[in-house]
Design a protein around this motif. Structure first.
Motif, PDB file in Angstrom:
ATOM      1  N   SER A 183      -6.924  10.284  -8.277  1.00  0.00           N
ATOM      2  CA  SER A 183      -6.733   8.831  -8.407  1.00  0.00           C
ATOM      3  C   SER A 183      -6.431   8.214  -7.052  1.00  0.00           C
ATOM      4  O   SER A 183      -5.610   8.733  -6.286  1.00  0.00           O
ATOM      5  CB  SER A 183      -5.591   8.534  -9.380  1.00  0.00           C
ATOM      6  N   LEU A 184      -7.073   7.084  -6.769  1.00  0.00           N
ATOM      7  CA  LEU A 184      -6.863   6.380  -5.502  1.00  0.00           C
ATOM      8  C   LEU A 184      -5.822   5.273  -5.604  1.00  0.00           C
ATOM      9  O   LEU A 184      -5.701   4.458  -4.686  1.00  0.00           O
ATOM     10  CB  LEU A 184      -8.187   5.771  -5.012  1.00  0.00           C
ATOM     11  N   ILE A 185      -5.096   5.225  -6.680  1.00  0.00           N
ATOM     12  CA  ILE A 185      -4.101   4.162  -6.851  1.00  0.00           C
ATOM     13  C   ILE A 185      -3.075   4.219  -5.711  1.00  0.00           C
ATOM     14  O   ILE A 185      -2.423   5.239  -5.495  1.00  0.00           O
ATOM     15  CB  ILE A 185      -3.387   4.292  -8.212  1.00  0.00           C
ATOM     16  N   GLN A 186      -2.967   3.121  -4.970  1.00  0.00           N
ATOM     17  CA  GLN A 186      -2.023   3.017  -3.854  1.00  0.00           C
ATOM     18  C   GLN A 186      -1.279   1.682  -3.988  1.00  0.00           C
ATOM     19  O   GLN A 186      -1.894   0.633  -4.101  1.00  0.00           O
ATOM     20  CB  GLN A 186      -2.763   3.050  -2.512  1.00  0.00           C
ATOM     21  N   ASN A 187       0.033   1.763  -3.971  1.00  0.00           N
ATOM     22  CA  ASN A 187       0.844   0.551  -4.083  1.00  0.00           C
ATOM     23  C   ASN A 187       1.368   0.069  -2.734  1.00  0.00           C
ATOM     24  O   ASN A 187       2.039  -0.953  -2.660  1.00  0.00           O
ATOM     25  CB  ASN A 187       2.024   0.793  -5.029  1.00  0.00           C
ATOM     26  N   ASP A 188       1.071   0.823  -1.676  1.00  0.00           N
ATOM     27  CA  ASP A 188       1.478   0.407  -0.334  1.00  0.00           C
ATOM     28  C   ASP A 188       0.625   1.169   0.682  1.00  0.00           C
ATOM     29  O   ASP A 188      -0.331   1.843   0.326  1.00  0.00           O
ATOM     30  CB  ASP A 188       2.975   0.647  -0.095  1.00  0.00           C
ATOM     31  N   TRP A 189       1.021   1.064   1.954  1.00  0.00           N
ATOM     32  CA  TRP A 189       0.244   1.672   3.027  1.00  0.00           C
ATOM     33  C   TRP A 189       0.761   3.047   3.438  1.00  0.00           C
ATOM     34  O   TRP A 189       0.296   3.611   4.431  1.00  0.00           O
ATOM     35  CB  TRP A 189       0.253   0.744   4.240  1.00  0.00           C
ATOM     36  N   ASP A 190       1.720   3.619   2.707  1.00  0.00           N
ATOM     37  CA  ASP A 190       2.303   4.899   3.122  1.00  0.00           C
ATOM     38  C   ASP A 190       1.255   6.008   3.192  1.00  0.00           C
ATOM     39  O   ASP A 190       1.231   6.805   4.145  1.00  0.00           O
ATOM     40  CB  ASP A 190       3.425   5.305   2.169  1.00  0.00           C
ATOM     41  N   GLY A 191       0.408   6.102   2.156  1.00  0.00           N
ATOM     42  CA  GLY A 191      -0.608   7.156   2.152  1.00  0.00           C
ATOM     43  C   GLY A 191      -1.575   7.031   3.302  1.00  0.00           C
ATOM     44  O   GLY A 191      -1.957   8.026   3.938  1.00  0.00           O
ATOM     45  N   VAL A 192      -1.970   5.803   3.602  1.00  0.00           N
ATOM     46  CA  VAL A 192      -2.893   5.572   4.713  1.00  0.00           C
ATOM     47  C   VAL A 192      -2.237   5.945   6.032  1.00  0.00           C
ATOM     48  O   VAL A 192      -2.852   6.602   6.893  1.00  0.00           O
ATOM     49  CB  VAL A 192      -3.349   4.103   4.726  1.00  0.00           C
ATOM     50  N   GLN A 193      -0.990   5.554   6.216  1.00  0.00           N
ATOM     51  CA  GLN A 193      -0.286   5.840   7.464  1.00  0.00           C
ATOM     52  C   GLN A 193      -0.123   7.337   7.684  1.00  0.00           C
ATOM     53  O   GLN A 193      -0.151   7.815   8.829  1.00  0.00           O
ATOM     54  CB  GLN A 193       1.081   5.160   7.465  1.00  0.00           C
ATOM     55  N   PHE A 194       0.031   8.092   6.597  1.00  0.00           N
ATOM     56  CA  PHE A 194       0.171   9.546   6.734  1.00  0.00           C
ATOM     57  C   PHE A 194      -1.165  10.223   7.052  1.00  0.00           C
ATOM     58  O   PHE A 194      -1.232  11.121   7.893  1.00  0.00           O
ATOM     59  CB  PHE A 194       0.757  10.137   5.451  1.00  0.00           C
ATOM     60  N   ALA A 245      -1.781  -5.884  -0.199  1.00  0.00           N
ATOM     61  CA  ALA A 245      -0.752  -4.866  -0.443  1.00  0.00           C
ATOM     62  C   ALA A 245      -1.177  -3.799  -1.444  1.00  0.00           C
ATOM     63  O   ALA A 245      -0.589  -2.714  -1.469  1.00  0.00           O
ATOM     64  CB  ALA A 245       0.541  -5.532  -0.928  1.00  0.00           C
ATOM     65  N   VAL A 246      -2.177  -4.075  -2.285  1.00  0.00           N
ATOM     66  CA  VAL A 246      -2.577  -3.127  -3.326  1.00  0.00           C
ATOM     67  C   VAL A 246      -4.044  -2.705  -3.167  1.00  0.00           C
ATOM     68  O   VAL A 246      -4.358  -1.524  -3.022  1.00  0.00           O
ATOM     69  CB  VAL A 246      -2.345  -3.718  -4.738  1.00  0.00           C
ATOM     70  N   ARG A 247      -4.938  -3.678  -3.174  1.00  0.00           N
ATOM     71  CA  ARG A 247      -6.361  -3.323  -3.164  1.00  0.00           C
ATOM     72  C   ARG A 247      -6.842  -2.822  -1.807  1.00  0.00           C
ATOM     73  O   ARG A 247      -7.633  -1.876  -1.740  1.00  0.00           O
ATOM     74  CB  ARG A 247      -7.207  -4.525  -3.603  1.00  0.00           C
ATOM     75  N   LEU A 248      -6.387  -3.452  -0.737  1.00  0.00           N
ATOM     76  CA  LEU A 248      -6.854  -3.034   0.583  1.00  0.00           C
ATOM     77  C   LEU A 248      -6.392  -1.618   0.936  1.00  0.00           C
ATOM     78  O   LEU A 248      -7.213  -0.802   1.391  1.00  0.00           O
ATOM     79  CB  LEU A 248      -6.402  -4.041   1.647  1.00  0.00           C
ATOM     80  N   PRO A 249      -5.114  -1.256   0.755  1.00  0.00           N
ATOM     81  CA  PRO A 249      -4.745   0.145   1.034  1.00  0.00           C
ATOM     82  C   PRO A 249      -5.470   1.140   0.141  1.00  0.00           C
ATOM     83  O   PRO A 249      -5.780   2.250   0.571  1.00  0.00           O
ATOM     84  CB  PRO A 249      -3.225   0.169   0.797  1.00  0.00           C
ATOM     85  N   ARG A 250      -5.771   0.728  -1.096  1.00  0.00           N
ATOM     86  CA  ARG A 250      -6.520   1.625  -1.982  1.00  0.00           C
ATOM     87  C   ARG A 250      -7.938   1.854  -1.443  1.00  0.00           C
ATOM     88  O   ARG A 250      -8.431   2.989  -1.431  1.00  0.00           O
ATOM     89  CB  ARG A 250      -6.582   1.024  -3.390  1.00  0.00           C
ATOM     90  N   THR A 251      -8.569   0.800  -0.981  1.00  0.00           N
ATOM     91  CA  THR A 251      -9.924   0.928  -0.428  1.00  0.00           C
ATOM     92  C   THR A 251      -9.916   1.753   0.854  1.00  0.00           C
ATOM     93  O   THR A 251     -10.772   2.625   1.057  1.00  0.00           O
ATOM     94  CB  THR A 251     -10.510  -0.469  -0.161  1.00  0.00           C
ATOM     95  N   VAL A 252      -8.948   1.490   1.727  1.00  0.00           N
ATOM     96  CA  VAL A 252      -8.869   2.251   2.975  1.00  0.00           C
ATOM     97  C   VAL A 252      -8.573   3.717   2.687  1.00  0.00           C
ATOM     98  O   VAL A 252      -9.116   4.622   3.337  1.00  0.00           O
ATOM     99  CB  VAL A 252      -7.796   1.638   3.899  1.00  0.00           C
ATOM    100  N   MET A 253      -7.727   3.978   1.689  1.00  0.00           N
ATOM    101  CA  MET A 253      -7.437   5.365   1.315  1.00  0.00           C
ATOM    102  C   MET A 253      -8.689   6.055   0.801  1.00  0.00           C
ATOM    103  O   MET A 253      -8.948   7.233   1.091  1.00  0.00           O
ATOM    104  CB  MET A 253      -6.338   5.382   0.244  1.00  0.00           C
ATOM    105  N   GLY A 254      -9.493   5.334   0.032  1.00  0.00           N
ATOM    106  CA  GLY A 254     -10.756   5.898  -0.433  1.00  0.00           C
ATOM    107  C   GLY A 254     -11.700   6.198   0.722  1.00  0.00           C
ATOM    108  O   GLY A 254     -12.387   7.227   0.731  1.00  0.00           O
TER     109      GLY A 254
END
Length: 668
Positions: free
Chosen positions: A174-185, A47-56
């Motif tokens: 900053s790549l801080i992501q607390n959910d998958w919203d950024g990735v989905q967008f 929920a935290v690290r994986l979406p951050r990595t995918v966003m990066g």
């Protein structure tokens, strides 16, 4: 490159999942990916690290493709979302939306970012001289536009601290992501854009040929360039709208791939995407690897620290391929007045105007003091309250502003002579950011030291930045092009260091932004004394160098032919400029544009004779910063705007004027 990039990306992506404040084993990471369970560690990873990595991964790919497209369209190896001002424009648009249209921004953050990034790129393109601009002009124009837009952004954030709370870290990337919203967008935009660009690969290949050859092969060059640049801006702004402005990824990855021999865009685009993702995920992994020791560092600061040496290497490599030849288009000449006014008239007129501004500054503020009472205090009379306000607060402040403006303008005039380019400025060539980083380092690393040590740190930082610039440029004969490019890289590294120090020290965003924007609030007689001593010692020496500085404006061959030691003179002139700007930065923080605008205006008024333009430049610098500080104090009473921001806002119309004049001039 494809296989190596995929391997590197896979390793870095997996490594990023293991890093963070929580101590999670490699076995737990693997188990959470293959057989997830309802465990705290598994939830943390998914929920935290994986979406951050995918966003990066997504942001890195988008930025790398954007940089590759910009370099192809402009035929400029220095083009990227950073050097073309796209990041700064998108950041300003998002901040403005947060303040004025928060509900609209929440739904349409991406269009805001695209609008700001597009306008910034157009400004850089026009200021740089259009389609025939040189790499150095584009780099300098992008730096100037970035400084203008960053100053406006800082003003918005300082005036609306509640609305922009939390944007400082995001603004550093900053790549801080607390959910998958950024990735989905972002993923549909980035994946779809990448596929469209790959389909345009043949047209992009033809852009690498000369324009005449491409047209003879049936290519609609302007249409293809426009579509590719629009795609590049959209990809960059998709990233900015979610993770903030992250620089240098679009510069590093395309160059890394092109160096391997990949030329055709059908391969270049996907391989750039892979390596861009690897660079950004790797930078974010580094920031989380050291989180225990230094706290959460923005990924943008890490990429800047990595990208600055890359730009330095690129500058040296460019100079070795003919980049050392200073082209006429690399400078921005705006000519002079058609009718000359006597030099003495300018001196007396500007001196009188400076005195008038000082008088207005002493009378203005939260408590207005009549001019008669001001004169009474200055002559030794007046009541006790007025004496305290004027002698303890306003007088040292206005003298600090005046003397700092003189020092910054003198530094800019000397630097423009040294690098033979009127776009030179202490902030653009890295001295100001180096001095700022040195002063902050003293403040943070040695908090027990008295505040009087800050000038020492600023001097050391400014000299260190200048030493790097000159050491790297020495082999090229201290050529102006190489000096300027290396200075831009060092400036980026210094700004990254400042961001890291601010985050590390947990400074509040408003004071940090105020200091970085150049604030003269609360200055005392100590700053006045150190500036006055510096000016009295160095300005006569700088004026005495007039004839030698005039010779530097010619080519190195001509200057050497009349007996000038070009390297030694250029080095000596630059050292004087570094000391002046470093002392000013220690006293008033990071102030840009004064060192760019004052010498420009002085040459327009008096011509190119160094001694005359130097004197007028100093007077204009003192006047501009005094006016900026005065306006900053009275425009939003009881709050204040830092003088550096006001100076940038004052200078913006002049930059528009430069853009207009440049667009009308012929670029050789």
């Amino acid at each position: 490159m494809l296989v190596a990039g995929l391997v590197a990306l896979a390793l870095l992506a997996f490594l990023s999942l293991t890093q963070g404040l929580a101590d999670i084993t490699v076995h737990t990471v693997i188990q959470s990916l293959i057989h997830p369970q309802d465990l705290p560690d598994h939830q943390m990873i998914r929920a935290v690290r994986l979406p951050r990595t995918v966003m990066g991964l997504l942001s890195g790919a988008a930025l790398a493709i954007s940089g590759a497209l910009m370099q192809t369209v402009t035929r400029n190896p220095l083009a990227s979302e950073t050097t073309l001002g796209v990041n700064a424009g998108a950041y300003l648009a998002v901040v403005a939306g947060t303040i004025f249209w928060p509900a609209l921004l929440h739904q349409f953050a991406f269009p805001f970012a695209v609008f700001g990034g597009t306008l910034a790129a157009i400004m850089v393109f026009v200021l740089g001289g259009g389609r025939k601009s040189s790499p150095i002009r584009i780099a300098l124009s992008g730096m100037i536009v970035t400084l203008v837009l960053s100053s406006i952004t800082s003003a918005f954030m300082l005036l609306n601290q509640q609305a922009t709370k939390g944007l400082f870290l995001w603004g550093s990337g900053s790549l801080i992501q607390n959910d998958w919203d950024g990735v989905q967008f972002t993923w549909p935009w980035i994946l779809g854009g990448t596929l469209v660009i790959i389909l345009m690969a043949r047209q992009l290949d033809l852009l690498t040929l000369s324009e005449e050859t491409a047209k003879s092969l049936g290519q609609r060059v302007i249409r293809t360039q426009a579509l590719a640049m629009i795609g590049a801006i959209i990809l960059a702004c998709v990233s900015v709208s979610v993770v903030g402005p992250i620089g240098f990824v679009g510069l590093i990855a395309p160059h890394l791939v092109r160096l391997s021999g990949v030329k055709k865009h059908a391969w270049l685009i996907p391989i750039c995407a892979i390596w861009g993702a690897a660079v950004l995920v790797g930078a974010d992994t580094i920031s989380r690897t050291i989180v225990d020791a230094y706290g959460e560092l923005p990924a943008g600061a890490i990429t800047a620290a990595i990208g600055a040496p890359w730009l330095i290497w690129l500058a040296v490599r460019t100079s070795g391929k003919g980049g050392s030849v200073q082209r006429s288009s690399d400078a921005m000449t705006i000519g002079g007045l058609s009718k000359r006014i006597p030099f003495s008239v300018y001196v007396w007129g500007l001196s009188l105007l400076l005195i008038v501004v000082w008088g207005l500054s002493l009378t203005s503020g939260a408590m207005r003091i009549p001019l008669a009472d001001v004169l009474a205090v200055i002559t030794g009379g007046g009541n006790e309250l007025n004496q305290q306000i004027l002698l303890d607060f306003r007088l040292p402040r206005l003298l600090t502003a005046g003397f700092a403006g003189i020092a910054i303008a003198a530094s800019g005039s000397l630097l423009q002579s040294a690098i033979r380019n009127p776009l030179g400025d202490p902030q653009i060539v890295g001295v100001t950011s180096g001095a700022g980083a040195g002063a902050l380092l003293i403040m943070i690393a040695f908090p027990a030291l008295p505040i009087t040590w800050m000038p020492v740190g600023a001097m050391a930082g400014g000299l260190a930045a200048a030493a790097i610039v000159y050491a790297v440029s020495w082999r090229s004969g201290l050529q102006p092009t190489t000096l300027t490019l290396v200075g831009i890289a060092v400036s980026a590294a210094g700004s990254a260091m400042i961001n890291i120090l601010i985050v590390k020290a947990d400074l509040k965003a408003a004071p940090a932004l105020a200091w970085m924007a150049g604030s003269i609030y609360g200055r005392e007689w100590g700053e006045v004394l150190q500036l006055l001593v510096t000016i009295l010692l160095l300005l006569p020496l700088a004026w005495w160098l007039g004839r030698k500085a005039d010779l530097l404006s010619f080519s190195d061959e001509v200057a050497s032919g009349v007996g000038l030691s070009v390297r030694r003179t250029r080095l000596f002139v630059a050292v004087l400029a570094v000391i002046l700007s470093s002392v000013a930065a220690a006293s008033v923080g990071v102030i840009g544009f004064i060192g760019l605008l004052a010498p420009h205006a002085a040459r327009m008024l008096t011509g190119h004779e160094h001694r005359k333009s130097f004197v007028i430049s100093c007077l204009l610098g003192g006047l501009l910063l005094a006016i900026a500080d005065w306006i900053g104090r009275i425009v939003i009473i009881p709050n204040e705007l830092p003088a550096g921001i006001v100076a940038a806002l004052i200078g913006t119309p002049y930059l528009v004027f430069l853009m207009y004049r440049t667009s009308r001039s012929k670029v050789s």
